[in-house]
Enzyme design. Structure first.
Site, PDB file in Angstrom:
ATOM      1  N   GLY A  15       0.818  -1.221   0.000  1.00 61.66           N
ATOM      2  CA  GLY A  15       0.000   0.000   0.000  1.00 61.66           C
ATOM      3  C   GLY A  15       0.848   1.265   0.000  1.00 61.66           C
ATOM      4  O   GLY A  15       0.621   2.171  -0.821  1.00 61.66           O
ATOM      5  N   ALA A 163       8.630  -6.476  -6.166  1.00 61.62           N
ATOM      6  CA  ALA A 163       9.514  -7.238  -5.290  1.00 61.62           C
ATOM      7  C   ALA A 163      10.248  -6.261  -4.392  1.00 61.62           C
ATOM      8  O   ALA A 163      10.542  -5.140  -4.789  1.00 61.62           O
ATOM      9  CB  ALA A 163      10.507  -8.054  -6.111  1.00 61.62           C
ATOM     10  N   CYS A 292       5.705 -13.626   0.562  1.00 67.70           N
ATOM     11  CA  CYS A 292       4.809 -14.011  -0.538  1.00 67.70           C
ATOM     12  C   CYS A 292       4.954 -15.444  -1.034  1.00 67.70           C
ATOM     13  O   CYS A 292       3.952 -16.138  -1.203  1.00 67.70           O
ATOM     14  CB  CYS A 292       5.020 -13.062  -1.716  1.00 67.70           C
ATOM     15  SG  CYS A 292       4.498 -11.385  -1.345  1.00 67.70           S
ATOM     16  N   LYS A 355      16.171 -11.123   2.280  1.00 69.51           N
ATOM     17  CA  LYS A 355      17.083 -10.890   1.173  1.00 69.51           C
ATOM     18  C   LYS A 355      17.736  -9.529   1.412  1.00 69.51           C
ATOM     19  O   LYS A 355      17.340  -8.809   2.340  1.00 69.51           O
ATOM     20  CB  LYS A 355      16.351 -10.929  -0.169  1.00 69.51           C
ATOM     21  CG  LYS A 355      15.349  -9.794  -0.393  1.00 69.51           C
ATOM     22  CD  LYS A 355      14.621 -10.028  -1.694  1.00 69.51           C
ATOM     23  CE  LYS A 355      14.282  -8.765  -2.406  1.00 69.51           C
ATOM     24  NZ  LYS A 355      13.456  -8.924  -3.583  1.00 69.51           N
TER      25      LYS A 355
HETATM   26  P1  NAD Z   1       1.618  -5.674   5.270  1.00 69.32           P
HETATM   27  O1  NAD Z   1       1.362  -6.573   6.420  1.00 69.32           O
HETATM   28  O2  NAD Z   1       2.936  -5.002   5.151  1.00 69.32           O
HETATM   29  O3  NAD Z   1       0.512  -4.517   5.234  1.00 69.32           O
HETATM   30  C1  NAD Z   1      -0.846  -4.735   5.386  1.00 69.32           C
HETATM   31  C2  NAD Z   1      -1.437  -3.572   6.178  1.00 69.32           C
HETATM   32  O4  NAD Z   1      -2.861  -3.712   6.210  1.00 69.32           O
HETATM   33  C3  NAD Z   1      -0.986  -3.523   7.639  1.00 69.32           C
HETATM   34  O5  NAD Z   1      -0.391  -2.274   7.920  1.00 69.32           O
HETATM   35  C4  NAD Z   1      -2.269  -3.747   8.438  1.00 69.32           C
HETATM   36  O6  NAD Z   1      -2.309  -3.020   9.660  1.00 69.32           O
HETATM   37  C5  NAD Z   1      -3.318  -3.244   7.468  1.00 69.32           C
HETATM   38  N1  NAD Z   1      -4.656  -3.768   7.731  1.00 69.32           N
HETATM   39  C6  NAD Z   1      -5.017  -5.048   8.005  1.00 69.32           C
HETATM   40  N2  NAD Z   1      -6.349  -5.126   8.161  1.00 69.32           N
HETATM   41  C7  NAD Z   1      -6.852  -3.878   7.969  1.00 69.32           C
HETATM   42  C8  NAD Z   1      -8.164  -3.315   7.990  1.00 69.32           C
HETATM   43  N3  NAD Z   1      -9.222  -4.095   8.227  1.00 69.32           N
HETATM   44  N4  NAD Z   1      -8.294  -1.998   7.770  1.00 69.32           N
HETATM   45  C9  NAD Z   1      -7.212  -1.217   7.529  1.00 69.32           C
HETATM   46  N5  NAD Z   1      -5.949  -1.685   7.483  1.00 69.32           N
HETATM   47  C10 NAD Z   1      -5.760  -3.005   7.698  1.00 69.32           C
HETATM   48  O7  NAD Z   1       1.314  -6.533   3.966  1.00 69.32           O
HETATM   49  P2  NAD Z   1       1.947  -6.314   2.504  1.00 69.32           P
HETATM   50  O8  NAD Z   1       3.283  -6.955   2.428  1.00 69.32           O
HETATM   51  O9  NAD Z   1       1.788  -4.901   2.126  1.00 69.32           O
HETATM   52  O10 NAD Z   1       0.992  -7.226   1.638  1.00 69.32           O
HETATM   53  C11 NAD Z   1      -0.326  -6.821   1.349  1.00 69.32           C
HETATM   54  C12 NAD Z   1      -0.877  -7.739   0.271  1.00 69.32           C
HETATM   55  O11 NAD Z   1      -0.113  -7.586  -0.928  1.00 69.32           O
HETATM   56  C13 NAD Z   1      -0.818  -9.224   0.609  1.00 69.32           C
HETATM   57  O12 NAD Z   1      -1.940  -9.862   0.082  1.00 69.32           O
HETATM   58  C14 NAD Z   1       0.451  -9.694  -0.085  1.00 69.32           C
HETATM   59  O13 NAD Z   1       0.399 -11.064  -0.428  1.00 69.32           O
HETATM   60  C15 NAD Z   1       0.446  -8.841  -1.339  1.00 69.32           C
HETATM   61  N6  NAD Z   1       1.784  -8.596  -1.931  1.00 69.32           N
HETATM   62  C16 NAD Z   1       2.855  -8.286  -1.153  1.00 69.32           C
HETATM   63  C17 NAD Z   1       4.097  -8.014  -1.739  1.00 69.32           C
HETATM   64  C18 NAD Z   1       5.330  -7.670  -0.919  1.00 69.32           C
HETATM   65  O14 NAD Z   1       6.398  -7.533  -1.500  1.00 69.32           O
HETATM   66  N7  NAD Z   1       5.256  -7.516   0.371  1.00 69.32           N
HETATM   67  C19 NAD Z   1       4.222  -8.046  -3.129  1.00 69.32           C
HETATM   68  C20 NAD Z   1       3.102  -8.351  -3.890  1.00 69.32           C
HETATM   69  C21 NAD Z   1       1.883  -8.610  -3.286  1.00 69.32           C
HETATM   70  C1  UDX Z   2       8.449 -11.831  -4.707  1.00 67.17           C
HETATM   71  C2  UDX Z   2       8.242 -11.704  -6.226  1.00 67.17           C
HETATM   72  O1  UDX Z   2       9.521 -11.637  -6.859  1.00 67.17           O
HETATM   73  C3  UDX Z   2       7.412 -10.464  -6.525  1.00 67.17           C
HETATM   74  O2  UDX Z   2       7.150 -10.398  -7.925  1.00 67.17           O
HETATM   75  C4  UDX Z   2       6.104 -10.536  -5.766  1.00 67.17           C
HETATM   76  O3  UDX Z   2       5.315  -9.400  -6.011  1.00 67.17           O
HETATM   77  C5  UDX Z   2       6.369 -10.673  -4.275  1.00 67.17           C
HETATM   78  O4  UDX Z   2       7.197 -11.841  -4.051  1.00 67.17           O
HETATM   79  P1  UDX Z   2      10.082 -10.709  -2.954  1.00 67.17           P
HETATM   80  O5  UDX Z   2       9.527 -11.717  -2.007  1.00 67.17           O
HETATM   81  O6  UDX Z   2      10.139  -9.296  -2.527  1.00 67.17           O
HETATM   82  O7  UDX Z   2       9.232 -10.722  -4.308  1.00 67.17           O
HETATM   83  O8  UDX Z   2      11.581 -11.136  -3.324  1.00 67.17           O
HETATM   84  P2  UDX Z   2      12.277 -12.030  -4.451  1.00 67.17           P
HETATM   85  O9  UDX Z   2      13.344 -11.236  -5.067  1.00 67.17           O
HETATM   86  O10 UDX Z   2      11.318 -12.680  -5.333  1.00 67.17           O
HETATM   87  O11 UDX Z   2      13.015 -13.150  -3.558  1.00 67.17           O
HETATM   88  C6  UDX Z   2      12.271 -14.076  -2.780  1.00 67.17           C
HETATM   89  C7  UDX Z   2      13.220 -15.020  -2.057  1.00 67.17           C
HETATM   90  O12 UDX Z   2      13.885 -15.880  -2.981  1.00 67.17           O
HETATM   91  C8  UDX Z   2      14.323 -14.299  -1.281  1.00 67.17           C
HETATM   92  O13 UDX Z   2      14.522 -14.940  -0.048  1.00 67.17           O
HETATM   93  C9  UDX Z   2      15.540 -14.461  -2.162  1.00 67.17           C
HETATM   94  O14 UDX Z   2      16.742 -14.424  -1.448  1.00 67.17           O
HETATM   95  C10 UDX Z   2      15.278 -15.829  -2.747  1.00 67.17           C
HETATM   96  N1  UDX Z   2      15.973 -16.045  -4.034  1.00 67.17           N
HETATM   97  C11 UDX Z   2      15.630 -15.291  -5.115  1.00 67.17           C
HETATM   98  C12 UDX Z   2      16.953 -17.022  -4.133  1.00 67.17           C
HETATM   99  O15 UDX Z   2      17.252 -17.714  -3.157  1.00 67.17           O
HETATM  100  N2  UDX Z   2      17.567 -17.216  -5.331  1.00 67.17           N
HETATM  101  C13 UDX Z   2      17.262 -16.478  -6.437  1.00 67.17           C
HETATM  102  O16 UDX Z   2      17.870 -16.727  -7.496  1.00 67.17           O
HETATM  103  C14 UDX Z   2      16.264 -15.487  -6.324  1.00 67.17           C
END
Ligand code: NAD
Ligand code: UDX
Length: 487
Positions: A15, A163, A292, A355
C-alpha cells in the site's frame, strides 16, 4: 472541480510504495492511505522521514509527495466515503487454524475491509483488489459489497508484482530521479501491470479504463494487460510459484553438486545462458523467504486440492518441501562440520533479512536456521545492517518460545559485524548483503576460535581467499572443502 480521490486500505509494503508512486505520477489525483495501525500511520507521517519500511529510494519518493497529494490517515470512514476508487492492500497471510489451516489464505482482513466499505459508501466506488487473494475472491467480495444495496460497486483485480529490495524496487519506484533518460526509464518500468475485470459488465469495463488511464501516466500502454478477473487472480499465484520453483530447482541441483563435485554457480550459468531459460532466479541459497512465495504457493496448493486436482497440488507443494529441505540441510552441514556439536559454541549469523536491501524478516530463512541452532544450544551473535534488534528478538522469541531472559542468554545482536565475529567458531551467511563481501577477513580470522569455519548460505564470500587465510569454507553447491567434517 472536485479532484479525483483514491483511497488505499492497508499502509504496508504494498500500500505505502504503490500509492506513493501513483501520487507522484498523477499530481491531479489525491491519494489517501489508511490503516488500523496507529503506529504505522504515525511512522509514514514521521517528520524525519523515518518510514515503517526500508526500501532504497522510498523515503525520497514519499517526501516528494507527502502532504501534497499523498496523505496517511487513520480516518478510514472519511477516506472511503470521499473516494472514487478504493484499493484494498491488506495482508492475506496463510490461515493458522480452522478449515484450510497451513494452506489457505486468511481473507478475514479483506472481508472486514469490504464490509467497512459497504457500510460507509453512499456514492459509486471502484474497488481494486491489490492484495494477493485466491481465485474467485473478487466474486465473493462483490456479494459482500452489493448486499448493502446502497450504491454501485465495480470490482477490479490488480495484483501487485513488486519485489522488495534494491534491484527490483528501483525498477519500479525510482522513475522519480531518472525519468528523463529513456534507457533508464525502460529499466525502471514494471514488466507489466495486470488488470482483471468482468468483461461482460459495461460498468466494470468502464472502471477498468479508469485504472488503465491512471497507470498510463508512466507505464507504456502495451505493458498494461487486461484479462478476465479469474485469470488475473490466478496469474499472481502462478507467477510467484514459477519464480519459487526456479529457486527450488537450483537448490535441488546444489545438493547434486555437493555429492558429485560439480559447482552450482558454473551449472547455473551454463544453464541460464540458454535464452529460453534465462539467468535470473537461479542463485542457489539457503532457501527462499519473504512474505509471498510460500504463502502464495500454499494458497495455490489449497485451490488445487479443493478442485480435486491432487497431482497438481502435490507438484506445487514440492516447491515448498524442497525449500524446507534446503534450510534443514544447511543447518546439518553446520552441525556436522563443527564436529557434530554446536552446544555452547558461538556462531555468528551474518544477515537476518529475507534478502538484501530490505529490513523485512517475514519468512526469512535466517529465522529457521537460528531456531535449529538454538535448539542445539548454540550461542548466536547476529548482525544485520537493516533489521532492528527488537524484530530479531521478536522473531526468535516467537519461533523458539524462549522467554526474553533465556533468549538474552543465547542471542546477542551487534551493530558492528566485527564485534559479532569475535571469538566465534563459525560465520554463517544468511542474507546476501553486499557489505559482507568487503569484510576484512584477515582481521576476522584472527578474532575467531580455530579452526575457523565459514558457512556461506548465499555464495557471496571470497571462498578461495578465505581458504588461503586458514578458514574452512562451505558454500552451497560448491565442491566440499576436504578439511570439513562432511560426507
Ligand atoms: P503488510 O502486512 O505489510 O501490510 C498490510 C497492512 O494492512 C498492515 O499495515 C495492516 O495493519 C493493514 N490492515 C489489516 N487489516 C486492515 C483493515 N481491516 N483496515 C485497515 N488496514 C488493515 O502486507 P503487505 O506486504 O503490504 O501485503 C499486502 C498484500 O499484498 C498481501 O496480500 C500480499 O500477499 C500482497 N503482496 C505483497 C508483496 C510484498 O512484496 N510484500 C508483493 C506483492 C503482493
Ligand atoms: C516476490 C516476487 O519476486 C514479486 O514479484 C512478488 O510481487 C512478491 O514476491 P520478494 O519476495 O520481494 O518478491 O523477493 P524475491 O526477489 O522474489 O526473492 C524471494 C526469495 O527468494 C528471497 O529470499 C531471495 O533471497 C530468494 N531467491 C531469489 C533465491 O534464493 N535465489 C534467487 O535466485 C532469487
Amino acid at each position: 472541480m472536485k479532484r479525483y480521490q483514491i483511497c488505499c486500505i492497508g499502509a504496508g509494503y504494498v500500500g505505502g510504495p504503490t500509492m506513493s508512486m501513483i501520487a507522484y505520477q498523477c499530481p491531479h489525483i489525491d491519494v489517501t492511505v489508511v490503516d488500523i495501525s496507529q503506529a504505522r500511520i504515525d511512522s509514514w507521517n514521521s517528520p524525519s522521514g523515518d518510514l515503517p519500511i526500508y526500501e532504497p529510494g522510498l523515503r525520497e519518493l514519499v517526501l516528494s509527495v507527502r502532504d501534497r497529494n499523498l496523505f496517511f490517515s487513520m480516518e478510514l470512514d472519511e477516506a472511503i466515503e470521499n473516494a472514487d476508487m478504493i484499493f484494498v492492500a491488506v495482508n492475506t497471510p496463510t490461515k493458522m487454524s480452522g478449515l484450510g489451516a497451513g494452506r489457505a489464505a486468511d481473507l478475514t482482513r479483506w472481508e472486514l475491509s469490504a464490509r467497512r466499505i459497504a457500510a460507509v459508501a453512499t456514492t459509486p466506488k471502484i474497488v481494486v483488489e491489490k492484495s494477493t487473494v485466491p481465485i474467485r475472491t473478487a466474486e465473493a467480495i462483490a456479494s459482500v459489497l452489493t448486499a448493502s444495496g446502497r450504491t454501485h460497486f465495480s470490482i477490479l483485480s490488480n495484483p501487485e508484482f513488486l519485489a522488495e529490495g534494491l534491484e527490483q524496487a528501483l525498477k519500479y519506484l525510482l522513475c522519480v530521479h531518472f525519468c528523463k533518460g529513456t534507457a533508464i526509464q525502460d529499466l525502471q518500468n514494471p514488466d507489466r501491470v495486470l488488470i482483471g475485470t468482468n468483461t461482460e459488465d459495461p460498468c466494470s469495463v468502464e472502471a477498468m479504463n479508469v485504472l488503465v488511464d491512471i497507470y498510463s501516466h508512466w507505464v507504456p500502454r502495451n505493458r498494461i494487460l487486461t484479462t478476465n478477473v479469474w485469470s488475473s487472480e490466478l496469474s499472481k499465484l502462478v507467477a510467484n510459484s514459477c519464480l519459487a520453483q526456479r529457486v527450488s530447482t537450483i537448490n535441488a541441483v546444489s545438493e547434486i553438486c555437493e555429492a558429485t563435485g560439480a559447482d552450482i554457480d558454473e551449472v547455473a550459468n551454463a544453464v541460464g545462458l540458454d535464452k529460453r531459460i534465462g539467468v535470473k532466479f537461479l542463485k542457489a541459497s539457503i532457501g527462499f523467504g519473504g512474505s509471498c512465495f510460500q504463502k502464495d504457493i500454499l494458497s495455490l496448493v489449497y485451490l488445487c486440492e479443493s478442485l480435486g486436482l491432487d497431482e497438481v497440488a502435490e507438484y506445487f507443494y514440492w516447491i515448498v518441501k524442497l525449500n524446507d529441505h534446503q534450510k534443514e540441510r544447511f543447518v546439518f552441514r553446520i552441525i556436522h562440520g563443527l564436529f557434530n556439536t554446536v552446544t555452547g559454541k558461538r556462531i555468528t549469523i551474518l544477515g537476518f533479512a529475507f534478502k538484501k536491501d530490505t529490513g523485512d524478516t517475514r519468512e526469512s530463512s535466517a529465522i529457521e536456521v537460528c531456531r535449529r541452532l538454538l535448539h542445539e544450544n548454540a550461542i548466536l551473535s547476529i548482525y544485520d545492517p537493516k533489521v532492528q534488534s527488537s524484530q530479531i528478538l521478536s522473531d526468535l522469541g516467537h519461533c523458539t518460545r524462549l522467554d526474553p531472559l533465556e533468549l538474552n542468554q543465547h542471542v546477542s545482536i551487534y551493530a558492528d559485524p566485527y564485534e559479532a565475529c569475535n571469538q566465534s567458531h563459525a560465520l554463517v551467511v544468511c542474507t546476501e548483503w553486499d557489505l559482507f563481501k568487503e569484510l576484512d577477513f584477515e582481521r576476522i580470522y584472527c578474532q575467531m576460535e580455530k579452526p575457523a569455519f565459514a558457512f556461506d548460505g548465499r555464495n557471496i564470500l571470497p571462498h578461495e581467499r578465505m581458504k588461503s587465510l586458514g578458514f574452512v569454507v562451505y558454500g552451497i553447491g560448491k565442491p566440499l572443502d576436504k578439511r570439513l567434517n562432511l560426507v
